[in-house]
Design an enzyme around this catalytic site. Structure first.
Site, short mmCIF file in Angstrom:
data_model
loop_
_atom_site.label_atom_id
_atom_site.label_comp_id
_atom_site.label_asym_id
_atom_site.label_seq_id
_atom_site.Cartn_x
_atom_site.Cartn_y
_atom_site.Cartn_z
N MET A 30 0.84 -1.20 0.00
CA MET A 30 0.00 0.00 0.00
C MET A 30 0.88 1.25 0.00
SD MET A 30 -3.40 -0.94 2.09
CE MET A 30 -2.77 -0.71 3.74
N HIS A 37 9.05 -3.45 3.55
CA HIS A 37 8.73 -3.64 2.13
C HIS A 37 10.00 -3.91 1.33
CE1 HIS A 37 5.48 -0.64 3.39
NE2 HIS A 37 4.78 -1.67 3.00
P1 AMP Z 1 1.44 -2.95 3.45
O1 AMP Z 1 2.00 -1.89 2.55
O2 AMP Z 1 1.42 -2.57 4.89
O3 AMP Z 1 0.14 -3.52 2.95
O4 AMP Z 1 2.46 -4.16 3.39
C1 AMP Z 1 2.86 -4.73 2.18
C2 AMP Z 1 3.65 -6.00 2.46
O5 AMP Z 1 4.78 -5.67 3.26
C3 AMP Z 1 2.83 -7.03 3.25
O6 AMP Z 1 3.15 -8.32 2.78
C4 AMP Z 1 3.33 -6.84 4.65
O7 AMP Z 1 3.22 -7.98 5.46
C5 AMP Z 1 4.79 -6.49 4.40
N1 AMP Z 1 5.35 -5.78 5.55
C6 AMP Z 1 4.83 -4.70 6.18
N2 AMP Z 1 5.58 -4.36 7.25
C7 AMP Z 1 6.58 -5.26 7.31
C8 AMP Z 1 7.69 -5.47 8.20
N3 AMP Z 1 7.91 -4.67 9.24
N4 AMP Z 1 8.52 -6.51 7.95
C9 AMP Z 1 8.31 -7.32 6.90
N5 AMP Z 1 7.29 -7.19 6.03
C10 AMP Z 1 6.44 -6.18 6.23
#
Ligand code: AMP
Length: 281
Positions: A30, A37
């Site tokens: 997102m 990420h």
């Molecule tokens: P988001 O943008 O929050 O929807 O996250 C996109 C992807 O990044 C998803 O697969 C999340 O699980 C992963 N993600 C978000 N925060 C972290 C983190 N701190 N460590 C590893 N992966 C993450």
């Protein structure tokens, strides 16, 4: 790195890549990228010929009164970070193209979506599974990369891929943390400096759970009570949920045996943060 928004363009580019028989790694996000990420993008680059990252704040996975409008956005910064981490194609679709007038099709995963974040955020996972399905159809990746940070999401998607016979591999990578243990999240930006300090209690509570379990505690209630006491002793923290579940159906456990997921969600003001660890006994 190419940046595209049009659905037609992404199809054309992916068609070319497939003709060249290159493998495609995909990282859906997102946006408002951080090291969490970037760790996924770097791994995708190591394991595939071509890496696609999507940035889409998906309205379908936000409930009424949640932070869809406020969700942090910074596309220029994201472009630089994604390119530096190895992204070849940044896909930034518009909501009006993803959900055209008359949109009527949804994907639902039962049971696994009932507890944890599913209970606190009704309809959330329906939005996630639907959009990820659509993104998979557009990008047709060989491998897709997700963070353990959103463990329930990753396990739900893994089940969806299996149940719907989707031809790709889902890879779950470890949670990247700040130096005090706080899991990196785009939502950390919402925290005041006081809340930011208090927020380390999520990971401290998970470490406490691990310590108790490592010392032989098998009673989930006792572990949860200790975690709860720690969280409640933190001034700004309001507990949303705290659960120890099996990693197959995500059902709450009374007795800790085998592999389980310890998951917690805590609110600081209007900001809701989640974190989790897997433990195995
Ligand atoms: P988001 O943008 O929050 O929807 O996250 C996109 C992807 O990044 C998803 O697969 C999340 O699980 C992963 N993600 C978000 N925060 C972290 C983190 N701190 N460590 C590893 N992966 C993450």
């Amino acid at each position: 790195m190419q940046v595209v928004g049009e659905l037609r363009s992404i199809r054309e580019i992916i068609g070319e890549i497939k003709k060249r028989e290159m493998t495609i790694g995909f990282v859906p996000t997102m946006g408002f990228l951080h090291e969490g990420h970037l760790s996924l993008i770097r791994r995708a680059k190591e394991e595939n010929d071509f890496v696609v990252v999507s940035i889409f704040v998906n309205p379908l996975q936000f409930g009424v009164g949640e932070d869809f409008e406020q969700y942090p956005r910074d596309l220029e910064r994201d472009k630089e970070l994604a390119a530096a981490a190895g992204c070849d194609l940044l896909f930034v679709p518009a909501a009006k193209d993803m959900y055209q007038r008359g949109y009527a099709t949804f994907v639902d995963v039962d049971r696994l979506t009932e507890g944890l974040c599913g209970a606190s955020r009704p309809g959330h996972f329906r939005g996630v599974t639907t959009v990820v399905n659509k993104l998979f159809n557009l990008v047709s990746p060989h491998r897709a990369y997700f963070g353990q940070k959103d463990a329930q999401q990753a396990l739900v998607l893994q089940r969806m891929i299996r149940d719907l016979n989707m031809d790709l591999e889902l890879i779950i990578l470890p949670t990247i943390r700040e130096s005090d243990g706080l899991a990196m999240s785009s939502r950390n930006k919402y925290l005041s400096s006081v809340e930011r300090k208090e927020a380390s209690v999520l990971y401290r509570s998970l470490r406490l759970a691990r310590e108790l379990i490592d010392r032989g505690e098998k009673d989930a209630l006792i572990v949860k009570k200790s975690m709860e006491d720690l969280i409640r002793s933190t001034r700004g923290a309001v507990l949303d949920y705290l659960e120890i579940v099996d990693t197959d159906e995500l059902k709450p456990l009374e007795s800790i045996n085998g592999k389980c997921l310890v998951a917690v969600a805590v609110k600081f003001g209007a900001t809701r943060l989640i974190d989790n660890i897997f433990v195995e006994v």
